[in-house]
Design a protein around this motif. Structure first.
Motif, PDB file in Angstrom:
ATOM      1  N   LYS A 252      -6.466   2.059  -0.464  1.00  0.00           N
ATOM      2  CA  LYS A 252      -6.597   0.844   0.357  1.00  0.00           C
ATOM      3  C   LYS A 252      -5.206   0.444   0.790  1.00  0.00           C
ATOM      4  O   LYS A 252      -4.284   0.416  -0.027  1.00  0.00           O
ATOM      5  CB  LYS A 252      -7.255  -0.244  -0.488  1.00  0.00           C
ATOM      6  CG  LYS A 252      -6.985  -1.685  -0.096  1.00  0.00           C
ATOM      7  CD  LYS A 252      -7.954  -2.603  -0.846  1.00  0.00           C
ATOM      8  CE  LYS A 252      -7.368  -3.967  -1.111  1.00  0.00           C
ATOM      9  NZ  LYS A 252      -8.304  -4.821  -1.875  1.00  0.00           N
TER      10      LYS A 252
ATOM     11  N   ASP B 205      -7.276  -3.600   4.258  1.00  0.00           N
ATOM     12  CA  ASP B 205      -7.530  -4.996   3.865  1.00  0.00           C
ATOM     13  C   ASP B 205      -6.598  -5.893   4.675  1.00  0.00           C
ATOM     14  O   ASP B 205      -5.375  -5.758   4.608  1.00  0.00           O
ATOM     15  CB  ASP B 205      -7.268  -5.163   2.360  1.00  0.00           C
ATOM     16  CG  ASP B 205      -7.607  -6.564   1.845  1.00  0.00           C
ATOM     17  OD1 ASP B 205      -8.054  -7.410   2.643  1.00  0.00           O
ATOM     18  OD2 ASP B 205      -7.423  -6.803   0.633  1.00  0.00           O
TER      19      ASP B 205
ATOM     20  N   ASN C  39      -6.736  -9.397   4.642  1.00  0.00           N
ATOM     21  CA  ASN C  39      -6.530 -10.739   4.079  1.00  0.00           C
ATOM     22  C   ASN C  39      -6.519 -11.816   5.165  1.00  0.00           C
ATOM     23  O   ASN C  39      -5.587 -12.624   5.235  1.00  0.00           O
ATOM     24  CB  ASN C  39      -5.241 -10.796   3.252  1.00  0.00           C
ATOM     25  CG  ASN C  39      -5.355 -10.042   1.929  1.00  0.00           C
ATOM     26  OD1 ASN C  39      -4.705  -9.011   1.748  1.00  0.00           O
ATOM     27  ND2 ASN C  39      -6.174 -10.511   1.014  1.00  0.00           N
TER      28      ASN C  39
ATOM     29  N   GLU D 218     -11.619  -4.765   5.088  1.00  0.00           N
ATOM     30  CA  GLU D 218     -11.842  -5.891   4.174  1.00  0.00           C
ATOM     31  C   GLU D 218     -11.282  -7.168   4.770  1.00  0.00           C
ATOM     32  O   GLU D 218     -10.126  -7.194   5.214  1.00  0.00           O
ATOM     33  CB  GLU D 218     -11.158  -5.556   2.835  1.00  0.00           C
ATOM     34  CG  GLU D 218     -11.384  -6.581   1.746  1.00  0.00           C
ATOM     35  CD  GLU D 218     -10.699  -6.174   0.423  1.00  0.00           C
ATOM     36  OE1 GLU D 218     -10.319  -4.989   0.251  1.00  0.00           O
ATOM     37  OE2 GLU D 218     -10.539  -7.050  -0.434  1.00  0.00           O
TER      38      GLU D 218
ATOM     39  N   GLU E 119     -12.398 -12.804   0.413  1.00  0.00           N
ATOM     40  CA  GLU E 119     -12.113 -14.237   0.309  1.00  0.00           C
ATOM     41  C   GLU E 119     -13.296 -15.149   0.666  1.00  0.00           C
ATOM     42  O   GLU E 119     -13.390 -16.269   0.164  1.00  0.00           O
ATOM     43  CB  GLU E 119     -10.913 -14.619   1.195  1.00  0.00           C
ATOM     44  CG  GLU E 119      -9.547 -14.216   0.661  1.00  0.00           C
ATOM     45  CD  GLU E 119      -9.096 -12.831   1.124  1.00  0.00           C
ATOM     46  OE1 GLU E 119      -9.957 -11.944   1.349  1.00  0.00           O
ATOM     47  OE2 GLU E 119      -7.863 -12.622   1.247  1.00  0.00           O
TER      48      GLU E 119
ATOM     49  N   LYS F  59     -14.798 -10.178  -7.006  1.00  0.00           N
ATOM     50  CA  LYS F  59     -13.687 -10.492  -7.910  1.00  0.00           C
ATOM     51  C   LYS F  59     -14.207 -11.550  -8.871  1.00  0.00           C
ATOM     52  O   LYS F  59     -14.656 -12.614  -8.430  1.00  0.00           O
ATOM     53  CB  LYS F  59     -12.481 -11.036  -7.137  1.00  0.00           C
ATOM     54  CG  LYS F  59     -11.731  -9.972  -6.348  1.00  0.00           C
ATOM     55  CD  LYS F  59     -10.530 -10.536  -5.629  1.00  0.00           C
ATOM     56  CE  LYS F  59      -9.777  -9.433  -4.886  1.00  0.00           C
ATOM     57  NZ  LYS F  59      -8.791  -9.986  -3.922  1.00  0.00           N
TER      58      LYS F  59
END
Ligand code: 164
Ligand code: MG
Length: 368
Positions: free
Chosen positions: A162, A189, A191, A214, A240, A263
């Motif tokens: 990743k 990812d 974010n 992601e 998130e 998570k």
């Protein structure tokens, strides 16, 4: 069972290398460890994955300390807890603050499994004896450095790579990676670094046969992600945006993602993680376990959770030695050809290394 004493420790550990995402860089990891003792002196351990600053979500080490000291510990200390599932129920009156709740709940799960004499994986209903893991690589100074790191980790046997992306470090970087590693299982990812207006750019990522992208859009969004998912071939994975079973249900119903990263801290604990896992399994949504650069304690919780049957994609839980000169558990987490052997001993299955824990403790406080 009853928790008769809680020890909160403020930890500070230096990572071997700085970690850079679309929102910043850090190398010193500060976090909380929570040790919950029962009347027989058995200890369960939990880790808060809240960072020092509120850049991943709104929680921080200090907000977690406050929530634990002023609400969660007084609510649960010396109270009868029949099963760890009750912890999140009893704390449901507290809005959000999931990472703080999860630190306590994780310690209770470990304690419960130890009292039962079974592994945490088994206590959760997990069946896998080995789990597949991948690795998450932060943003680097140059593409050449990134390629070299990928090569090292592929040679170590990690099952998927990743990489973090952000505007200006995305399509060209992924193209270079694909050129050098045409077959590696690869994902990106973001974010939350993009907006729906970036859709044409994000569509260009379809060309690289990524396992997923992601959290491309805002951290509180599931509407724009649904629009984006309709336009992309690449599966969208939410990180998130998912804080609970209800968030997961709504995202699945809207078509906001095809994969969910669970998570434990972000969703408030192992009980909620398992509920989301079960929901995703019913709805045909694969899940995997995300990492928060945890110490061995949090890492052990991730490993146990990943033994549930719908964790069908490699997670972020890499070996202890990837992050730390010395981890807080014995033995450390090791990865052999991209696989972690799930410990069978009672509870977390790794022994907290009290001497090393002491060495990295900034302050501690006991509640009884
Ligand atoms: O190796 C790990 O533990 C995973 C690292 C990782 O990808 C992340 C850690 C912390 C915050 C984020 O940047 C992030 C993620 O979003 O998954
Ligand atoms: Mg993420």
């Amino acid at each position: 069972m009853k928790v008769t004493e809680v020890l909160l420790r403020h930890m500070k550990m230096r990572m071997k290398a700085p970690f850079t995402t679309s929102f910043g860089t850090f190398q010193d990891k500060e976090f909380l460890l929570l040790e919950a003792k029962d009347e027989n002196g058995l200890s369960g351990w939990g880790e808060s994955v809240a960072f020092h600053s509120p850049w991943y979500n709104e929680e921080t080490l200090k907000t977690n300390w406050h929530m634990l000291e002023d609400f969660i510990i007084p609510d649960l200390l010396n109270k009868e807890i029949r099963h760890p599932d009750e912890v999140s129920e009893k704390l449901s009156y507290i809005r959000k603050n999931n990472m703080a709740k999860s630190a306590f709940e994780g310690a209770v799960w470990d304690l419960y499994a130890k009292q039962q004499g079974i592994s945490l994986a088994k206590a959760l209903g997990g069946t896998a004896s080995n789990i597949e893991v991948g690795i998450s690589i932060g943003i680097q100074d140059t593409v050449a450095v990134l390629l070299k790191l990928i090569e090292e980790h592929v040679n170590e046997g990690y099952k998927r790579i990743k990489v973090k992306i952000k505007p200006g470090w995305d399509v060209d970087v992924m193209r270079e990676i694909r050129k050098h590693f045409p077959d590696v299982q690869l994902m990106a990812d973001a974010n939350s670094a993009y907006r729906l207006e970036d859709i044409e750019l994000l569509k260009q990522l379809d060309e690289f046969d990524l396992m997923m992208i992601e959290q491309p859009l805002a951290s509180d969004d599931i509407i724009d992600h649904a629009t984006l998912q309709r336009e992309l071939k690449t599966p969208v994975c939410l990180d998130e945006s998912i804080h609970s079973y209800e968030d997961a249900r709504k995202a699945i119903e809207l078509g906001s993602c095809k994969i969910i990263n669970i998570k434990i801290g972000r969703v408030g604990g192992l009980t909620e993680s398992r509920r989301i896992h079960d929901l995703c399994q019913e709805r045909g949504i694969p899940v995997w376990c995300g990492g928060m650069l945890e110490s061995g304690i949090g890492r052990a919780h991730n490993i146990a959770l990943t033994t549930l049957s719908n964790f069908v994609m490699p997670g972020d839980t890499a070996a202890s030695s990837r992050y730390w000169e010395k981890d807080l558990i014995k033995p450390e987490v090791t990865v052999d050809n991209g696989m972690i052997r799930v410990p069978e001993k009672a509870g977390l299955g790794y022994e907290p290394d009290l001497e090393t824990i002491k060495q990295f403790t900034v302050s501690e406080k006991s509640y009884s």
